[in-house]
Design an enzyme around this catalytic site. Sequence first.
Site, PDB file in Angstrom:
ATOM      1  N   LYS A  20     -26.236  -4.484  -5.752  1.00  0.00           N
ATOM      2  CA  LYS A  20     -26.746  -3.204  -5.258  1.00  0.00           C
ATOM      3  C   LYS A  20     -27.045  -3.347  -3.771  1.00  0.00           C
ATOM      4  O   LYS A  20     -27.447  -4.424  -3.335  1.00  0.00           O
ATOM      5  CB  LYS A  20     -28.010  -2.800  -6.014  1.00  0.00           C
ATOM      6  CG  LYS A  20     -27.823  -2.636  -7.519  1.00  0.00           C
ATOM      7  CD  LYS A  20     -26.953  -1.461  -7.881  1.00  0.00           C
ATOM      8  CE  LYS A  20     -26.826  -1.311  -9.391  1.00  0.00           C
ATOM      9  NZ  LYS A  20     -25.975  -0.174  -9.790  1.00  0.00           N
TER      10      LYS A  20
ATOM     11  N   LYS B 225     -24.720  -0.160  -4.815  1.00  0.00           N
ATOM     12  CA  LYS B 225     -23.429  -0.264  -5.500  1.00  0.00           C
ATOM     13  C   LYS B 225     -22.256  -0.076  -4.545  1.00  0.00           C
ATOM     14  O   LYS B 225     -21.143  -0.497  -4.846  1.00  0.00           O
ATOM     15  CB  LYS B 225     -23.346   0.735  -6.642  1.00  0.00           C
ATOM     16  CG  LYS B 225     -23.330   2.204  -6.260  1.00  0.00           C
ATOM     17  CD  LYS B 225     -23.001   3.093  -7.460  1.00  0.00           C
ATOM     18  CE  LYS B 225     -23.949   2.900  -8.609  1.00  0.00           C
ATOM     19  NZ  LYS B 225     -23.612   3.766  -9.765  1.00  0.00           N
TER      20      LYS B 225
ATOM     21  N   LYS C 237     -21.299  -9.032 -11.264  1.00  0.00           N
ATOM     22  CA  LYS C 237     -20.184  -8.099 -11.446  1.00  0.00           C
ATOM     23  C   LYS C 237     -20.091  -7.109 -10.302  1.00  0.00           C
ATOM     24  O   LYS C 237     -21.110  -6.695  -9.738  1.00  0.00           O
ATOM     25  CB  LYS C 237     -20.315  -7.343 -12.771  1.00  0.00           C
ATOM     26  CG  LYS C 237     -21.498  -6.395 -12.849  1.00  0.00           C
ATOM     27  CD  LYS C 237     -21.495  -5.578 -14.150  1.00  0.00           C
ATOM     28  CE  LYS C 237     -20.517  -4.445 -14.162  1.00  0.00           C
ATOM     29  NZ  LYS C 237     -20.875  -3.338 -13.248  1.00  0.00           N
ATOM     30  N   ASN C 238     -18.871  -6.732  -9.977  1.00  0.00           N
ATOM     31  CA  ASN C 238     -18.651  -5.542  -9.158  1.00  0.00           C
ATOM     32  C   ASN C 238     -19.255  -4.344  -9.874  1.00  0.00           C
ATOM     33  O   ASN C 238     -19.197  -4.264 -11.109  1.00  0.00           O
ATOM     34  CB  ASN C 238     -17.157  -5.247  -8.998  1.00  0.00           C
ATOM     35  CG  ASN C 238     -16.442  -6.145  -8.009  1.00  0.00           C
ATOM     36  OD1 ASN C 238     -15.229  -6.302  -8.114  1.00  0.00           O
ATOM     37  ND2 ASN C 238     -17.133  -6.723  -7.047  1.00  0.00           N
ATOM     38  N   ASP C 239     -19.797  -3.397  -9.133  1.00  0.00           N
ATOM     39  CA  ASP C 239     -20.157  -2.143  -9.769  1.00  0.00           C
ATOM     40  C   ASP C 239     -18.874  -1.360 -10.042  1.00  0.00           C
ATOM     41  O   ASP C 239     -17.819  -1.638  -9.457  1.00  0.00           O
ATOM     42  CB  ASP C 239     -21.138  -1.349  -8.904  1.00  0.00           C
ATOM     43  CG  ASP C 239     -22.167  -0.607  -9.730  1.00  0.00           C
ATOM     44  OD1 ASP C 239     -21.833  -0.204 -10.856  1.00  0.00           O
ATOM     45  OD2 ASP C 239     -23.302  -0.440  -9.267  1.00  0.00           O
ATOM     46  N   GLU C 240     -18.984  -0.372 -10.927  1.00  0.00           N
ATOM     47  CA  GLU C 240     -17.772   0.291 -11.423  1.00  0.00           C
ATOM     48  C   GLU C 240     -16.965   1.040 -10.363  1.00  0.00           C
ATOM     49  O   GLU C 240     -15.761   1.224 -10.542  1.00  0.00           O
ATOM     50  CB  GLU C 240     -18.102   1.220 -12.597  1.00  0.00           C
ATOM     51  CG  GLU C 240     -19.005   2.396 -12.292  1.00  0.00           C
ATOM     52  CD  GLU C 240     -20.481   2.073 -12.376  1.00  0.00           C
ATOM     53  OE1 GLU C 240     -21.278   3.019 -12.350  1.00  0.00           O
ATOM     54  OE2 GLU C 240     -20.843   0.883 -12.472  1.00  0.00           O
TER      55      GLU C 240
ATOM     56  N   HIS D 110     -15.954  -1.612 -18.654  1.00  0.00           N
ATOM     57  CA  HIS D 110     -17.040  -0.740 -18.216  1.00  0.00           C
ATOM     58  C   HIS D 110     -16.764   0.661 -18.747  1.00  0.00           C
ATOM     59  O   HIS D 110     -15.637   1.142 -18.672  1.00  0.00           O
ATOM     60  CB  HIS D 110     -17.171  -0.715 -16.692  1.00  0.00           C
ATOM     61  CG  HIS D 110     -18.464  -0.107 -16.240  1.00  0.00           C
ATOM     62  ND1 HIS D 110     -18.681   1.258 -16.270  1.00  0.00           N
ATOM     63  CD2 HIS D 110     -19.613  -0.661 -15.790  1.00  0.00           C
ATOM     64  CE1 HIS D 110     -19.912   1.505 -15.857  1.00  0.00           C
ATOM     65  NE2 HIS D 110     -20.501   0.358 -15.555  1.00  0.00           N
ATOM     66  N   ARG D 111     -17.786   1.303 -19.263  1.00  0.00           N
ATOM     67  CA  ARG D 111     -17.579   2.560 -19.985  1.00  0.00           C
ATOM     68  C   ARG D 111     -17.977   3.788 -19.165  1.00  0.00           C
ATOM     69  O   ARG D 111     -18.390   4.808 -19.737  1.00  0.00           O
ATOM     70  CB  ARG D 111     -18.338   2.531 -21.303  1.00  0.00           C
ATOM     71  CG  ARG D 111     -19.847   2.341 -21.143  1.00  0.00           C
ATOM     72  CD  ARG D 111     -20.573   2.330 -22.465  1.00  0.00           C
ATOM     73  NE  ARG D 111     -22.019   2.373 -22.261  1.00  0.00           N
ATOM     74  CZ  ARG D 111     -22.904   2.628 -23.205  1.00  0.00           C
ATOM     75  NH1 ARG D 111     -22.495   2.836 -24.443  1.00  0.00           N
ATOM     76  NH2 ARG D 111     -24.193   2.677 -22.939  1.00  0.00           N
TER      77      ARG D 111
ATOM     78  N   HIS E   6     -20.010  -2.539 -22.247  1.00  0.00           N
ATOM     79  CA  HIS E   6     -21.385  -2.079 -22.098  1.00  0.00           C
ATOM     80  C   HIS E   6     -21.760  -1.251 -23.326  1.00  0.00           C
ATOM     81  O   HIS E   6     -21.022  -0.341 -23.725  1.00  0.00           O
ATOM     82  CB  HIS E   6     -21.530  -1.258 -20.820  1.00  0.00           C
ATOM     83  CG  HIS E   6     -21.384  -2.079 -19.583  1.00  0.00           C
ATOM     84  ND1 HIS E   6     -22.442  -2.367 -18.748  1.00  0.00           N
ATOM     85  CD2 HIS E   6     -20.308  -2.713 -19.044  1.00  0.00           C
ATOM     86  CE1 HIS E   6     -22.028  -3.122 -17.740  1.00  0.00           C
ATOM     87  NE2 HIS E   6     -20.727  -3.348 -17.900  1.00  0.00           N
TER      88      HIS E   6
ATOM     89  N   LYS F 261     -32.986   2.557 -18.527  1.00  0.00           N
ATOM     90  CA  LYS F 261     -32.999   3.908 -17.970  1.00  0.00           C
ATOM     91  C   LYS F 261     -31.972   4.826 -18.625  1.00  0.00           C
ATOM     92  O   LYS F 261     -32.043   6.051 -18.446  1.00  0.00           O
ATOM     93  CB  LYS F 261     -32.741   3.862 -16.459  1.00  0.00           C
ATOM     94  CG  LYS F 261     -31.309   3.456 -16.071  1.00  0.00           C
ATOM     95  CD  LYS F 261     -31.120   3.422 -14.569  1.00  0.00           C
ATOM     96  CE  LYS F 261     -29.680   3.033 -14.199  1.00  0.00           C
ATOM     97  NZ  LYS F 261     -29.487   2.984 -12.730  1.00  0.00           N
TER      98      LYS F 261
ATOM     99  N   ASN G  82      -6.373  16.508 -29.392  1.00  0.00           N
ATOM    100  CA  ASN G  82      -6.404  17.972 -29.380  1.00  0.00           C
ATOM    101  C   ASN G  82      -7.540  18.555 -30.199  1.00  0.00           C
ATOM    102  O   ASN G  82      -8.039  19.644 -29.901  1.00  0.00           O
ATOM    103  CB  ASN G  82      -5.084  18.526 -29.925  1.00  0.00           C
ATOM    104  CG  ASN G  82      -3.954  18.401 -28.921  1.00  0.00           C
ATOM    105  OD1 ASN G  82      -4.189  18.117 -27.755  1.00  0.00           O
ATOM    106  ND2 ASN G  82      -2.733  18.601 -29.377  1.00  0.00           N
TER     107      ASN G  82
ATOM    108  N   SER H 261     -26.855  -3.161 -19.499  1.00  0.00           N
ATOM    109  CA  SER H 261     -27.278  -2.839 -18.140  1.00  0.00           C
ATOM    110  C   SER H 261     -27.860  -1.436 -18.116  1.00  0.00           C
ATOM    111  O   SER H 261     -27.628  -0.633 -19.010  1.00  0.00           O
ATOM    112  CB  SER H 261     -26.092  -2.934 -17.174  1.00  0.00           C
ATOM    113  OG  SER H 261     -25.101  -1.991 -17.512  1.00  0.00           O
TER     114      SER H 261
END
Length: 474
Positions: free
Chosen positions: A167, A169, A193-196, A288-289, A322, A330, A115, A399
């Site tokens: 890719k 993705k 890895k799978n992308d998110e 994954h964030r 990550h 990037k 809060n 990444s």
Amino acid sequence: MSSIYEDLVSSLDSKQAAYVNLELPDPTNGEYLLGVFHLIPGGELNILQAAAEIAAESSTGTNFKVNTETKFSRVMNALVYQLDLERNLVWVAYPWRLFDRGGNVQNILTYIVGNILGMKEISALKLLDVWFPPSMLEQYDGPGFTVDDMREYLGVYDRPILGTIVKPKMGLTSAEYAEVCYDFWVGGGDFVKNDEPQANQDFCPYDKMVMHVKEAMDKAVKETGQKKVHSFNVSAADFDIMIERCEMIVNAGFEPGSYAFLIDGITAGWMAIQTIRRRYPNVFLHFHRAAHGAYTRPENPIGFSVLVLSKFARLAGASGIHTGTAGVGKMKGSPAEDVVAAHNIQYLNSTGHFFEQSWTKIMDTDKDAINLVHEDLAHHVILDDDSWRGMKKCCPIVSGGLNPVRLKPFIDVMGNVDFITTMGSGVHAHPEGTRSGAMALVQACEAYLKGVDIAEYAKDHKELAQAIEFFPKV
């Protein structure tokens, strides 16, 4: 206490005063979780009044003193115990007995960044660093299966684990996805890895994706003689589907160690992270964030830092999270933010923005604890057969805009090779395709390990030469 601090204390009303103790004897005595906030008050409150309101809202209080308080409930008050008026910093001590004794990270965050981030008494409020006492670490899971376990499975010890994100993705069929995995693995890569956003899309059914990845992995292992790892996104609409996906992978015939479970930790939630950690303690848990920037970007005055997010991921039991590319890739970030976060989750003892965090559960003066810290700094495997002594490491996963040319610059900034790099376009955009992109990445790593400049190494390695020619132009 100087007159300016005395004036601030005298400005407090009776409710606010119950949440302030600028002479707290020993905040590091094991009773408190500590936090440092950057705070700019809103409205007419001064910084100490606003800090007291934050401490109240994030522990036992509300906007008015209530008649239902008890002597014991007041012991649970969070306390503002230090100020830095020049930098608008506030230190708060939270009695950790406030928190769910089931080792519940979402419960902590509900208190300390819940809060309060919406309170009108503040115009800027960002949690910059936290400190966990050893007595609190005992209550939380920490990582189970670590990057050291993954290294042992892969037989990779002296370099980063070289990975990719498939890719595009999204948009590949299950078979097309598996083909990209295969090409990367036979090119020499370790980790895919799978992308998110990967889920159970109609053009890429989850069960077929798992089946085809298993087939592609088997073929790549047979051809290369090297073990491989795939990280599957098991985030789902509900608990049952998440566990169904995990069980589908467990029962697909993969070798233990060859698969990881990825959770979109912020969007799926801390409960998903801790559920997977407890249900599957021997599987690498990949945090994954996605959406973290809403809280962590430096220009955002409201939220928490990358360091805070990463430390809580380790506390919750993530095997890796990550942590950003420290300005080399990037994504928004800097060494002061991303590298500090990475070091704080991978070492047994490390200095953050404000606190020196020890992840030992025994006395840090104990000779065994001191020896563990030295062994850790020497990059030896620790806590292998004495896990009671400390919380195991969480691996930085790197990444976002990296490519073979940028591998060494990132290692130089990071200061070690104890991370997983997951390059997407840095592999798949290679002029000769994914397999050559993987080969270029492996060659860039070989050049680093041999201490040879990549331009020199590229003279005898076509794929690396093509990468050097291509990527600076992008």
